[in-house]
Design an enzyme around this catalytic site. Structure first.
Site, short mmCIF file in Angstrom:
data_model
loop_
_atom_site.label_atom_id
_atom_site.label_comp_id
_atom_site.label_asym_id
_atom_site.label_seq_id
_atom_site.Cartn_x
_atom_site.Cartn_y
_atom_site.Cartn_z
N CYS A 27 0.82 -1.22 0.00
CA CYS A 27 0.00 0.00 0.00
C CYS A 27 0.85 1.27 0.00
O CYS A 27 0.55 2.23 -0.69
CB CYS A 27 -0.95 0.00 1.18
N ASP A 57 -2.34 -7.98 1.47
CA ASP A 57 -3.09 -6.76 1.19
C ASP A 57 -3.56 -6.74 -0.27
O ASP A 57 -3.17 -7.57 -1.08
CB ASP A 57 -2.18 -5.55 1.50
N TRP A 105 -10.43 -5.32 2.39
CA TRP A 105 -11.35 -4.38 3.06
C TRP A 105 -12.80 -4.61 2.63
O TRP A 105 -13.60 -3.67 2.55
CB TRP A 105 -10.95 -2.92 2.78
N ASP A 116 -9.87 0.21 7.02
CA ASP A 116 -8.96 0.20 8.18
C ASP A 116 -9.69 0.75 9.41
O ASP A 116 -10.37 1.78 9.33
CB ASP A 116 -7.72 1.05 7.89
C1 GLA Z 1 -3.75 -1.47 4.45
C2 GLA Z 1 -4.24 -2.46 5.50
C3 GLA Z 1 -3.68 -2.04 6.86
C4 GLA Z 1 -2.17 -1.99 6.82
C5 GLA Z 1 -1.73 -1.06 5.72
C6 GLA Z 1 -0.22 -1.09 5.47
O1 GLA Z 1 -4.30 -0.23 4.61
O2 GLA Z 1 -5.64 -2.48 5.52
O3 GLA Z 1 -4.13 -2.95 7.85
O4 GLA Z 1 -1.64 -3.28 6.61
O5 GLA Z 1 -2.35 -1.39 4.47
O6 GLA Z 1 0.13 -0.20 4.44
#
Ligand code: GLA
Length: 517
Positions: free
Chosen positions: A134, A163, A197, A218
């Site tokens: 990410c 992810d 997500w 998140d």
């Molecule tokens: C995403 C995930 C988080 C975390 C970040 C790291 O947003 O949902 O839980 O792992 O990436 O960049």
């Protein structure tokens, strides 16, 4: 001003029908993930993202957290998976292979894994199904699925969070399926934690290729927990209760329990909601500075027992007026059931919990265990009324007996044995692992799976509530070199023959000189 909320029984029932009727989603036929015995109850552990974000993550931090997991009693309460989240752990070399970032992780990623395993914990790592992670700081697995899963296996990962960033044009089912297949080809059983997500509705298909999947955004930006936002995650996850079960879990994200700014009542409520939903219990607070109140919440075995119940049912809302919600639908292994009353409102509420709304004959004499005050009431007929403070919960277990047994809660003092011989005359080397159950009943003896090499034998002996795995290595005739075994043990229900849980550990043997017969 004090507002009293009394819940009419008819409303309870009508609302129960409403909540599970229109709007709730029907499960697609579920196919269990590989027969690997992993995550038969929701995974428990700690991940760094919520408290730290990317920057301060390094070997020293993870080791301090590992030590805190052991010293705080979290390990004994079942929190075992631990390791870095995103935080420049590795890069991809010109040959396409992953190379650990030795600046941040001087022992290498295998070295950190050995540290984790030596302390009775299991090793968790992080990657991405796309081209980059990410933050774009690390390479993703796209088009490198097999070599990356081999690297994770070589580092001895037991759990990988995968992810879904930088995946433009990728098909989500194909991508995660490719990773699942690659992990199998790499030969090390690993818990796969999918992190899209909720994108691509993983609850409908991911049971085949993983063990848990994020259902929501998140839960917080690193270091910035938010009570109201955290509750939104819980309520979004609640709607998916039909999809959860042993080996396949809805994940409303790592917990914010114990992070700065949350009250004890809020922490208690969040923890209870996660337990009621059979959610993975991945702590996200800084364990090195955890308050005694937070430690008590996170290690409450009676609450953890609800989360870790072997039936694996995800509780759901039976009734709500928008402020107060009553959660049920979580029958437990002993025939009891969990009930949660949660008050999001600004004023104290009185809540009536009636047996008939829980599917219990109103004439039944029931005992009620309060999981936070740890008091038992009863026998009571009809139901009971409870007062719930703002932001707080009353978390109960209702049963026709007052025994309230705990399901298995298992921990081990190590997940790696390392043996070495310099002797050219034959010897027997031994190394032991002690596996302890903090549940109420003694577990049946573990059985060792096939595939144990001829130079190794494993015997299991009883030691009070624990069982000791005694590993004996006969060195006669072994050539100089390194030997390895991945040992699988299953705890099988003697009545149904069903594995109740499986555990794996690594055994390394170094033979320095050829050994005679
Ligand atoms: C995403 C995930 C988080 C975390 C970040 C790291 O947003 O949902 O839980 O792992 O990436 O960049």
């Amino acid at each position: 001003m004090k507002r009293i909320t009394a819940i009419p029984l008819a409303a309870l029932l009508a609302a129960a029908i409403l909540v599970s009727g229109p709007g709730a989603q029907e499960p697609a036929p579920l196919v269990h993930a590989a027969d690997d015995g992993l995550a038969l109850t929701p995974p428990m552990g700690w991940y760094p993202w919520n408290a730290f974000g990317e920057e301060p993550q390094n070997e020293a931090l993870i080791k301090e957290i590992v030590d805190a997991l052991v010293s705080s009693g979290m390990r004994e309460a079942g929190y075992v998976f631990v390791g870095p989240d995103e935080g420049v752990c590795f890069s991809r070399g010109a040959d396409g292979r992953l190379t650990p970032n030795l600046g941040r992780y001087p022992s290498g990623l295998r070295g950190l894994g050995d540290y984790v395993h030596a302390r009775g914990l299991k090793y968790a790592l992080y990657t991405d199904a796309g081209t980059r992670t990410c933050s774009t700081a690390m390479p993703g697995t796209k088009d490198h699925e097999l070599e990356d899963m081999r690297a994770f296996a070589a580092w001895r990962a037991d759990y990988i969070k995968i992810d879904w960033c930088n995946t433009e044009g990728q098909d989500i089912v194909r991508s995660y399926t490719a990773l699942h297949d690659a992990q199998h080809a790499a030969g090390r059983p690993v818990v796969h934690s999918l992190c899209s997500w909720g994108e691509g509705a993983p609850w409908q298909w991911a049971g085949r290729v993983g063990h848990l999947w994020r259902t929501t955004a998140d839960i917080c930006a690193p270091g910035q927990p938010d009570w109201a936002w955290g509750l939104r995650m819980a309520f979004a996850n609640e709607r998916l209760s039909a999809y959860a079960g042993p080996g396949r879990w809805n994940d409303p994200d790592m917990m914010i329990v114990g992070m700065p700014g949350l009250s004890d009542a809020q922490n208690r409520s969040l923890f209870s909601l996660w337990c009621m939903m059979a959610a993975p219990l991945i702590a996200g607070n800084d364990l090195r500075v955890m308050s005694p109140a937070t430690a008590e919440i996170l290690t409450n075995l009676e609450a953890i027992g609800i989360d870790q119940d072997p039936l694996g049912l995800q509780g759901r809302i039976l009734w709500t007026d928008g402020n107060v919600s009553i959660w049920g639908g979580k029958r437990l292994f002993d025939g009891s059931q969990a009930v949660l009353a949660f008050n999001q409102g600004r004023y104290p509420a009185d809540v009536r919990i009636a047996w008939k709304d829980l599917g219990i004959d109103p004439q039944s004499a029931c005992y009620v265990r309060n999981l936070w005050t740890r008091r038992t009431q009863g026998p009571l007929t009809g139901g009971l009324s409870v007062g719930v403070a703002p932001d707080d919960v009353v978390f109960l277990r209702v049963a026709t007996s007052d025994a309230f047994p705990l399901p298995p809660i298992i921990s081990a003092d190590a997940y790696r044995i390392s043996l070495r011989t310099e002797n050219s005359a034959p010897r027997t080397l031994t190394g032991s692992i002690k596996v302890t159950n903090r549940g109420s009943d003694e577990l049946p003896f573990w059985t060792i799976g096939g595939g144990v090499p001829p130079w190794l034998s494993v015997r299991i002996i009883k030691d009070g509530q624990s069982q000791v795995f005694v590993n004996s290595v006969a060195t006669a005739g072994l050539k100089k070199g390194f030997y390895y075994a991945l040992v699988r043990a299953d705890n099988v229900d003697p009545v149904s023959g069903r594995p109740m849980s499986s555990l794996y550990y690594d055994l390394d043997l170094e033979v320095v000189r050829n050994v005679s017969r």
